[in-house]
Scaffold this motif. Structure first.
Motif, short mmCIF file in Angstrom:
data_model
loop_
_atom_site.label_atom_id
_atom_site.label_comp_id
_atom_site.label_asym_id
_atom_site.label_seq_id
_atom_site.Cartn_x
_atom_site.Cartn_y
_atom_site.Cartn_z
N VAL A 191 18.22 -31.87 -16.74
CA VAL A 191 18.31 -31.57 -17.30
C VAL A 191 18.35 -32.88 -19.11
O VAL A 191 17.29 -33.04 -19.65
CB VAL A 191 17.76 -30.26 -17.57
CG1 VAL A 191 17.57 -29.29 -18.95
CG2 VAL A 191 18.11 -29.92 -16.67
N VAL A 192 19.38 -32.69 -19.05
CA VAL A 192 19.89 -32.92 -20.65
C VAL A 192 19.65 -35.17 -20.05
O VAL A 192 19.04 -35.84 -21.20
CB VAL A 192 22.03 -33.45 -20.50
CG1 VAL A 192 22.34 -34.64 -21.57
CG2 VAL A 192 21.94 -31.86 -20.33
N GLN A 193 19.32 -35.36 -18.96
CA GLN A 193 18.75 -36.96 -18.86
C GLN A 193 17.36 -36.88 -18.57
O GLN A 193 16.75 -37.83 -19.14
CB GLN A 193 19.41 -37.67 -17.47
CG GLN A 193 20.52 -38.23 -17.17
CD GLN A 193 20.94 -38.19 -15.64
OE1 GLN A 193 19.99 -37.78 -14.79
NE2 GLN A 193 22.30 -38.09 -15.49
N ALA A 194 17.10 -36.12 -18.70
CA ALA A 194 15.19 -35.45 -18.69
C ALA A 194 14.78 -35.38 -20.22
O ALA A 194 14.26 -36.45 -20.53
CB ALA A 194 14.80 -34.67 -18.47
N ALA A 195 15.98 -34.77 -21.16
CA ALA A 195 15.00 -34.55 -22.88
C ALA A 195 15.75 -35.85 -22.56
O ALA A 195 15.02 -36.17 -23.69
CB ALA A 195 16.44 -33.08 -22.81
N GLU A 196 16.84 -37.04 -22.79
CA GLU A 196 17.36 -38.03 -23.63
C GLU A 196 16.45 -38.81 -23.59
O GLU A 196 16.06 -39.52 -24.00
CB GLU A 196 18.58 -38.67 -22.87
CG GLU A 196 20.12 -38.00 -23.45
CD GLU A 196 21.08 -38.45 -22.25
OE1 GLU A 196 21.20 -38.85 -21.83
OE2 GLU A 196 21.98 -37.86 -23.01
N ARG A 197 15.38 -39.29 -21.47
CA ARG A 197 14.51 -40.20 -22.32
C ARG A 197 13.61 -39.93 -22.88
O ARG A 197 12.93 -40.07 -22.86
CB ARG A 197 13.93 -39.61 -20.30
CG ARG A 197 15.17 -41.10 -19.66
CD ARG A 197 14.58 -40.97 -17.98
NE ARG A 197 14.21 -39.52 -17.36
CZ ARG A 197 14.62 -38.69 -16.49
NH1 ARG A 197 16.10 -38.92 -16.21
NH2 ARG A 197 14.26 -37.56 -15.94
N THR A 198 12.63 -38.34 -23.43
CA THR A 198 12.41 -37.78 -24.12
C THR A 198 12.68 -38.36 -25.61
O THR A 198 11.74 -38.78 -25.61
CB THR A 198 12.08 -36.29 -23.75
OG1 THR A 198 11.59 -35.98 -22.74
CG2 THR A 198 10.65 -35.68 -24.53
N GLY A 199 13.32 -37.88 -26.26
CA GLY A 199 13.95 -38.62 -26.82
C GLY A 199 13.31 -40.02 -27.02
O GLY A 199 13.66 -40.97 -28.11
N MET B 221 22.23 -29.15 -25.16
CA MET B 221 21.66 -28.44 -23.96
C MET B 221 22.99 -29.09 -22.92
O MET B 221 23.04 -29.53 -21.56
CB MET B 221 20.29 -29.59 -23.94
CG MET B 221 19.37 -29.02 -23.53
SD MET B 221 17.57 -30.71 -23.19
CE MET B 221 16.84 -29.35 -24.62
N ARG B 222 23.96 -30.14 -23.74
CA ARG B 222 24.90 -30.94 -23.33
C ARG B 222 25.85 -29.81 -22.80
O ARG B 222 26.29 -29.71 -21.81
CB ARG B 222 25.38 -31.97 -23.68
CG ARG B 222 24.80 -33.14 -23.19
CD ARG B 222 25.56 -34.50 -24.06
NE ARG B 222 24.96 -35.51 -23.88
CZ ARG B 222 24.07 -36.00 -25.22
NH1 ARG B 222 24.23 -35.06 -26.38
NH2 ARG B 222 22.83 -37.36 -24.73
N ILE B 223 26.16 -28.31 -23.59
CA ILE B 223 26.95 -27.88 -23.16
C ILE B 223 26.60 -26.28 -22.21
O ILE B 223 27.26 -26.08 -20.80
CB ILE B 223 27.33 -27.40 -24.34
CG1 ILE B 223 27.59 -27.89 -25.76
CG2 ILE B 223 28.30 -25.30 -24.79
CD1 ILE B 223 27.93 -26.74 -27.11
N LEU B 224 25.31 -26.26 -21.71
CA LEU B 224 24.75 -25.40 -21.38
C LEU B 224 23.62 -25.75 -19.91
O LEU B 224 23.69 -24.74 -19.78
CB LEU B 224 23.64 -24.29 -22.25
CG LEU B 224 23.97 -23.61 -23.19
CD1 LEU B 224 22.94 -23.21 -23.98
CD2 LEU B 224 25.07 -22.96 -23.28
N SER B 225 23.69 -26.88 -19.80
CA SER B 225 22.82 -27.50 -19.16
C SER B 225 22.58 -28.13 -17.57
O SER B 225 24.40 -28.87 -17.90
CB SER B 225 21.60 -27.67 -19.24
OG SER B 225 20.39 -27.33 -20.08
N SER B 226 22.26 -28.74 -16.94
CA SER B 226 22.96 -29.41 -15.65
C SER B 226 22.52 -30.55 -16.69
O SER B 226 21.80 -31.21 -17.34
CB SER B 226 22.02 -28.92 -14.61
OG SER B 226 20.23 -29.75 -14.87
N ASN B 227 22.86 -32.15 -15.37
CA ASN B 227 23.08 -33.29 -15.91
C ASN B 227 21.23 -34.06 -15.43
O ASN B 227 20.94 -34.42 -16.73
CB ASN B 227 23.58 -34.11 -15.25
CG ASN B 227 25.23 -33.95 -15.51
OD1 ASN B 227 25.72 -33.46 -16.54
ND2 ASN B 227 26.22 -34.33 -14.42
#
Length: 145
Positions: free
Chosen positions: A93-101, A85-91
């Protein structure tokens, strides 16, 4: 200059202009089709990536609610998806994914939950809400190119 050449030059000029305009028009329409195809592929690639993340995160979160032992290979798989996601997505989306992790890891570290505990943590039950909203915003605002 003879008047005979004027109609011949006009016909040649018109024919040349028509040929050039056809070539340029074809080039522009091909270029537009290629851009649209690239946009569609980019959109589809992101959708598949987000779907994979949601499926993996949901499964891990459900497992974390009832188990103390984390599934390390699956956590690595989840973080691999975040890396993509870091390659394809906006910050966002990446931050939301990291929070989920992080939430999933914290859930593994917290006491196990039972069905009786459900009313107490009903607000926490959807760890992917922020991620889903960030994905939706990104996909809706993806430039058409």
């Amino acid at each position: 200059m003879s008047t005979m050449y004027i109609p011949a030059l006009a016909a040649f000029g018109g024919s040349a202009f028509g040929s050039v305009s056809t070539i340029v028009s074809g080039w522009f329409s091909r270029r537009r089709r290629l851009r649209e195809r690239h946009h569609t592929r980019s959109f589809s690639k992101r959708e598949r990536l987000y779907r994979s993340f949601i499926e993996e995160a949901s499964r891990l979160y459900a497992d974390a609610l009832i188990n103390d032992q984390a599934e390390i290979p699956q956590l690595v798989s989840l973080h691999t998806l975040v890396g993509r996601m870091r390659i394809l997505s906006s910050n966002e989306v990446v931050q939301a994914a990291e929070r989920t992790g992080r939430l999933i890891i914290e859930t593994y570290l917290s006491p196990n939950r039972t069905f009786v505990d459900l009313p107490n943590f009903i607000e926490e039950i959807d760890p992917l809400r922020d991620f889903g909203e960030a994905c939706r915003c990104e996909l809706m605002n993806l430039p058409a190119r």
